[in-house]
Every structure is written in structure tokens, then in C-alpha cells.
Scaffold this motif. Structure first.
Motif, PDB file in Angstrom:
ATOM      1  N   VAL A  50    -121.665   0.925 -48.462  1.00  0.00           N
ATOM      2  CA  VAL A  50    -122.052   1.158 -46.933  1.00  0.00           C
ATOM      3  C   VAL A  50    -122.613   2.424 -46.982  1.00  0.00           C
ATOM      4  CG1 VAL A  50    -121.199   0.796 -45.292  1.00  0.00           C
ATOM      5  CG2 VAL A  50    -120.208  -0.877 -46.120  1.00  0.00           C
TER       6      VAL A  50
ATOM      7  N   VAL B 107    -126.705   1.974 -44.754  1.00  0.00           N
ATOM      8  CA  VAL B 107    -126.366   2.359 -43.684  1.00  0.00           C
ATOM      9  C   VAL B 107    -127.897   3.158 -43.671  1.00  0.00           C
ATOM     10  CG1 VAL B 107    -125.434   3.127 -41.477  1.00  0.00           C
ATOM     11  CG2 VAL B 107    -124.512   1.170 -42.980  1.00  0.00           C
TER      12      VAL B 107
ATOM     13  N   ALA C 143    -120.370   5.419 -41.275  1.00  0.00           N
ATOM     14  CA  ALA C 143    -120.918   4.404 -41.960  1.00  0.00           C
ATOM     15  C   ALA C 143    -120.226   3.123 -40.597  1.00  0.00           C
ATOM     16  CB  ALA C 143    -121.125   3.945 -42.630  1.00  0.00           C
TER      17      ALA C 143
ATOM     18  N   ILE D  76    -120.913  -0.088 -37.992  1.00  0.00           N
ATOM     19  CA  ILE D  76    -121.483  -1.246 -39.151  1.00  0.00           C
ATOM     20  C   ILE D  76    -120.361  -1.764 -37.410  1.00  0.00           C
ATOM     21  CG2 ILE D  76    -121.093  -3.423 -40.421  1.00  0.00           C
ATOM     22  CD1 ILE D  76    -123.201  -1.748 -40.438  1.00  0.00           C
TER      23      ILE D  76
END
Length: 126
Positions: free
Chosen positions: A55, A59, A82, A86
Motif C-alpha cells: 500500500v 500510494v 498511506a 486511503i
């Protein structure tokens, strides 16, 4: 800086967070986290770490590809944060997403589009 380089810096940011979480868990339980009662087993633990690192890299790479970040420090900090990025993006578009706020033994919070928090973990938490 290229997009793959930015993604690697995002990966590094996620790695630092995971390393610090591992150290905290070892200090708390005095054993490897996957050997502690109530904690995830080794396989699930490694899966969670892998996904967290992925992730961070995705990102940072995506923001780098869109010229929203161009340097190593920015990409590193995106990797660190991150999950929050999100979570906030999902909340902004009116979705719901369950995000563990701490380690696996603590409660999780479900975010609704209204921004309210609904406990999804321990029932004894007020």
C-alpha cells in the motif's frame, strides 16, 4: 525522481512503520508477536506486513506518477501515512472502510460516510 524510485521510498516508509510496530510488540509481549497469546500467527502477520508495504509503495508511486510528490522525503512520508491517506480518501467519497487503528489485539473502527465511528472491536470499550 522516477516513479519506481518514489514507490521504493514509499515502501521504505511503510517498512519503518512496520519495524517500529514489531519492536513495540516484542517489548510488550517479550516474545515474537506471532507467539503471543491472542496475536496473529506468522503467516497472517507476514501477509499483513506485505500488504502494508505494498500500500505504501502503490500510494507513493501513484502520487508520484501524477506529479503530486517529486522527492524522496515526500514519498517516504506518504509510505508512512498511506493507510491514513486511503482511509481519508474513502471517507471523502462517502464510502465505508474498516481500518485497524492499532495492532491486531486492539479494536477496529468502521468509518461511515457521515464521519462517525462505530466500534467493531472490543465491546468493553466505551
Amino acid at each position: 525522481m522516477s516513479v519506481p524510485e518514489l514507490a521504493l521510498w514509499g515502501l521504505a516508509g511503510g517498512f519503518v512503520v512496520e519495524a517500529l510496530n514489531l519492536v513495540a510488540s516484542i517489548r510488550k509481549h517479550q516474545v515474537w508477536p506471532w507467539h503471543a497469546p491472542g496475536e496473529l500467527g506468522l503467516g497472517l502477520y507476514l501477509c499483513c506486513v506485505f500488504l502494508r508495504l505494498l500500500v505504501g509503495a502503490i500510494v507513493a508511486g501513484a502520487l508520484g506518477a501524477d506529479q503530486q510528490v517529486t522527492g524522496a522525503a515526500g514519498a517516504f512520508l506518504i509510505g508512512v501515512s498511506a493507510p491514513l491517506i486511503i482511509r481519508n480518501a474513502v471517507q471523502q467519497v462517502g464510502g465505508t472502510h474498516e481500518v485497524p487503528l492499532t495492532d491486531a489485539t486492539e479494536e477496529a473502527v468502521t468509518l461511515s460516510s457521515s464521519g462517525s465511528e462505530i466500534n467493531a472491536g472490543n465491546s468493553d470499550v466505551a
